[in-house]
Design a protein around this motif. Structure first.
Motif, PDB file in Angstrom:
ATOM      1  N   ARG A 165       0.858  -1.102   0.051  1.00  0.00           N
ATOM      2  CA  ARG A 165       0.002   0.141  -0.087  1.00  0.00           C
ATOM      3  C   ARG A 165       0.966   1.145  -0.100  1.00  0.00           C
ATOM      4  O   ARG A 165       0.509   2.192  -0.516  1.00  0.00           O
ATOM      5  N   GLN A 166       1.821   1.345   0.676  1.00  0.00           N
ATOM      6  CA  GLN A 166       2.845   2.565   0.932  1.00  0.00           C
ATOM      7  C   GLN A 166       3.590   2.514  -0.581  1.00  0.00           C
ATOM      8  O   GLN A 166       3.784   3.813  -0.922  1.00  0.00           O
ATOM      9  N   ASP A 167       3.973   1.606  -1.030  1.00  0.00           N
ATOM     10  CA  ASP A 167       4.629   1.525  -2.508  1.00  0.00           C
ATOM     11  C   ASP A 167       3.575   2.182  -3.569  1.00  0.00           C
ATOM     12  O   ASP A 167       4.016   3.040  -4.229  1.00  0.00           O
ATOM     13  N   ARG A 168       2.356   1.534  -3.478  1.00  0.00           N
ATOM     14  CA  ARG A 168       1.430   2.200  -4.262  1.00  0.00           C
ATOM     15  C   ARG A 168       0.970   3.716  -4.180  1.00  0.00           C
ATOM     16  O   ARG A 168       1.054   4.487  -4.856  1.00  0.00           O
ATOM     17  N   ARG A 169       0.775   3.993  -2.740  1.00  0.00           N
ATOM     18  CA  ARG A 169       0.700   5.640  -2.264  1.00  0.00           C
ATOM     19  C   ARG A 169       1.915   6.464  -3.172  1.00  0.00           C
ATOM     20  O   ARG A 169       1.884   7.590  -3.568  1.00  0.00           O
ATOM     21  N   PHE A 170       3.083   6.014  -2.719  1.00  0.00           N
ATOM     22  CA  PHE A 170       4.510   6.325  -3.213  1.00  0.00           C
ATOM     23  C   PHE A 170       4.322   6.663  -4.735  1.00  0.00           C
ATOM     24  O   PHE A 170       4.748   7.776  -5.219  1.00  0.00           O
ATOM     25  N   VAL A 171       3.904   5.783  -5.464  1.00  0.00           N
ATOM     26  CA  VAL A 171       3.774   5.698  -6.897  1.00  0.00           C
ATOM     27  C   VAL A 171       2.905   6.937  -7.405  1.00  0.00           C
ATOM     28  O   VAL A 171       2.967   7.699  -8.064  1.00  0.00           O
ATOM     29  N   MET A 172       1.628   6.806  -6.613  1.00  0.00           N
ATOM     30  CA  MET A 172       0.426   7.596  -7.261  1.00  0.00           C
ATOM     31  C   MET A 172       0.852   9.035  -6.664  1.00  0.00           C
ATOM     32  O   MET A 172       0.312  10.098  -7.330  1.00  0.00           O
ATOM     33  N   ARG A 173       1.214   9.156  -5.595  1.00  0.00           N
ATOM     34  CA  ARG A 173       1.757  10.817  -5.118  1.00  0.00           C
ATOM     35  C   ARG A 173       3.002  11.357  -5.493  1.00  0.00           C
ATOM     36  O   ARG A 173       3.153  12.420  -5.960  1.00  0.00           O
ATOM     37  N   GLU A 174       4.006  10.488  -5.599  1.00  0.00           N
ATOM     38  CA  GLU A 174       5.517  11.081  -5.627  1.00  0.00           C
ATOM     39  C   GLU A 174       5.788  10.842  -7.064  1.00  0.00           C
ATOM     40  O   GLU A 174       6.246  11.897  -7.806  1.00  0.00           O
ATOM     41  N   LEU A 175       6.064   9.483  -7.547  1.00  0.00           N
ATOM     42  CA  LEU A 175       6.562   9.143  -8.860  1.00  0.00           C
ATOM     43  C   LEU A 175       5.720   9.817  -9.965  1.00  0.00           C
ATOM     44  O   LEU A 175       6.068  10.155 -11.282  1.00  0.00           O
TER      45      LEU A 175
ATOM     46  N   ASP B 126      15.968   3.004  -5.388  1.00  0.00           N
ATOM     47  CA  ASP B 126      14.916   2.808  -4.388  1.00  0.00           C
ATOM     48  C   ASP B 126      13.561   3.230  -4.882  1.00  0.00           C
ATOM     49  O   ASP B 126      12.722   2.383  -4.537  1.00  0.00           O
ATOM     50  N   ASP B 127      13.411   4.295  -5.742  1.00  0.00           N
ATOM     51  CA  ASP B 127      12.108   4.493  -6.320  1.00  0.00           C
ATOM     52  C   ASP B 127      11.855   3.592  -7.250  1.00  0.00           C
ATOM     53  O   ASP B 127      10.570   2.978  -7.244  1.00  0.00           O
ATOM     54  N   ILE B 128      12.813   2.944  -8.064  1.00  0.00           N
ATOM     55  CA  ILE B 128      12.594   1.962  -9.191  1.00  0.00           C
ATOM     56  C   ILE B 128      12.059   0.777  -8.484  1.00  0.00           C
ATOM     57  O   ILE B 128      11.189  -0.209  -8.816  1.00  0.00           O
TER      58      ILE B 128
ATOM     59  N   ARG C 268       7.842  -3.371  -7.104  1.00  0.00           N
ATOM     60  CA  ARG C 268       7.198  -4.075  -6.391  1.00  0.00           C
ATOM     61  C   ARG C 268       5.484  -3.885  -6.601  1.00  0.00           C
ATOM     62  O   ARG C 268       4.756  -4.761  -6.675  1.00  0.00           O
ATOM     63  N   VAL C 269       5.331  -2.819  -7.179  1.00  0.00           N
ATOM     64  CA  VAL C 269       3.769  -2.311  -7.426  1.00  0.00           C
ATOM     65  C   VAL C 269       3.468  -3.175  -8.633  1.00  0.00           C
ATOM     66  O   VAL C 269       2.548  -3.870  -8.863  1.00  0.00           O
ATOM     67  N   CYS C 270       4.454  -3.050  -9.741  1.00  0.00           N
ATOM     68  CA  CYS C 270       4.312  -3.884 -10.790  1.00  0.00           C
ATOM     69  C   CYS C 270       4.026  -5.532 -10.538  1.00  0.00           C
ATOM     70  O   CYS C 270       3.145  -6.113 -11.232  1.00  0.00           O
ATOM     71  N   HIS C 271       5.053  -5.884  -9.814  1.00  0.00           N
ATOM     72  CA  HIS C 271       4.964  -7.211  -9.299  1.00  0.00           C
ATOM     73  C   HIS C 271       3.458  -7.749  -8.721  1.00  0.00           C
ATOM     74  O   HIS C 271       3.061  -8.624  -9.113  1.00  0.00           O
ATOM     75  N   SER C 272       3.075  -6.825  -7.902  1.00  0.00           N
ATOM     76  CA  SER C 272       2.009  -7.161  -7.080  1.00  0.00           C
ATOM     77  C   SER C 272       0.775  -7.203  -8.097  1.00  0.00           C
ATOM     78  O   SER C 272      -0.037  -8.063  -8.036  1.00  0.00           O
ATOM     79  N   TYR C 273       0.711  -6.197  -8.715  1.00  0.00           N
ATOM     80  CA  TYR C 273      -0.525  -6.162  -9.823  1.00  0.00           C
ATOM     81  C   TYR C 273      -0.460  -7.009 -10.861  1.00  0.00           C
ATOM     82  O   TYR C 273      -1.559  -7.777 -11.305  1.00  0.00           O
ATOM     83  N   ASP C 274       0.759  -7.631 -11.427  1.00  0.00           N
ATOM     84  CA  ASP C 274       0.822  -8.601 -12.182  1.00  0.00           C
ATOM     85  C   ASP C 274       0.618  -9.951 -11.978  1.00  0.00           C
ATOM     86  O   ASP C 274      -0.213 -10.600 -12.415  1.00  0.00           O
ATOM     87  N   SER C 275       0.805 -10.322 -10.513  1.00  0.00           N
ATOM     88  CA  SER C 275       0.442 -11.315  -9.928  1.00  0.00           C
ATOM     89  C   SER C 275      -1.128 -11.608  -9.767  1.00  0.00           C
ATOM     90  O   SER C 275      -1.859 -12.407 -10.062  1.00  0.00           O
TER      91      SER C 275
ATOM     92  N   ARG D 167      -5.443   2.062 -12.753  1.00  0.00           N
ATOM     93  CA  ARG D 167      -5.348   2.921 -13.960  1.00  0.00           C
ATOM     94  C   ARG D 167      -4.378   3.912 -13.460  1.00  0.00           C
ATOM     95  O   ARG D 167      -3.362   4.318 -14.350  1.00  0.00           O
ATOM     96  N   THR D 168      -4.040   4.666 -12.190  1.00  0.00           N
ATOM     97  CA  THR D 168      -3.168   5.563 -11.981  1.00  0.00           C
ATOM     98  C   THR D 168      -1.734   4.728 -11.904  1.00  0.00           C
ATOM     99  O   THR D 168      -0.836   5.519 -12.774  1.00  0.00           O
ATOM    100  N   CYS D 169      -1.596   3.768 -11.290  1.00  0.00           N
ATOM    101  CA  CYS D 169      -0.354   3.147 -11.108  1.00  0.00           C
ATOM    102  C   CYS D 169      -0.018   2.931 -12.434  1.00  0.00           C
ATOM    103  O   CYS D 169       1.456   3.057 -12.882  1.00  0.00           O
TER     104      CYS D 169
END
Length: 156
Positions: A54-64, A75-77, A82-89, A113-115
């Motif tokens: 959840r923190q990684d997704r929040r970081f992607v949606m707010r910061e990246l 670290d950003d990558i 991790r977000v890509c892996h979790s949604y892909d799984s 959609r956002t990620c």
């Protein structure tokens, strides 16, 4: 009663019993499928709602979201991956019928959609660099389904 009447009655009784048995089998299969979906949904929920993800997704949606890919740190990558892996799984589970796609695409639609829109440049870079068009393709597919559902809701 003559033998033909008894045979006819037996045939009708057999047909009724077969119909009832078939109805019970259909009901049982339906209930088993629901149970399987509930178990799969619980697994998806636990995976996507884990605090780190959840923190990684929040970081992607707010910061990246507001930064160019070429400014992302290692670290950003890693967080983006991790977000890509979790949604892909999760998307693999959906695509293979383990859980209804629209349940996931609706429940995590905005995040998907956002990620995807934020992470797509990274995914495309990896695909190009590695010659691997299949990389995180299920994530892309699920984000596309979330976009379709969103569009359908908007047009109502």
């Amino acid at each position: 009663m003559d033998s033909s009447a008894v045979a006819a009655a037996a045939g009708v009784a057999t047909a009724v019993i077969a119909l009832v048995a078939a109805s019970l089998v259909v009901w049982q299969v339906t209930e088993m499928r629901k149970t399987t979906y509930v178990s799969a949904f619980k697994a998806v929920y636990d995976m996507l709602q884990a605090e780190g993800i959840r923190q990684d997704r929040r970081f992607v949606m707010r910061e990246l979201r507001i930064r160019n890919l070429d400014t992302w740190t290692e670290d950003d990558i890693l967080r983006a991956e991790r977000v890509c892996h979790s949604y892909d799984s999760v998307a693999i589970m959906c695509r293979n019928g383990f859980i209804p796609t629209d349940v996931v695409a609706d429940s995590w639609g905005d995040s998907l959609r956002t990620c995807w829109s934020v992470l797509r440049p990274l995914v495309e870079k990896y695909r190009s660099d590695r010659g691997a068009p299949e990389l995180w393709d299920d994530f892309a597919w699920l984000a596309g389904r979330a976009t379709e559902l969103h569009g359908q809701r908007q047009s109502r």
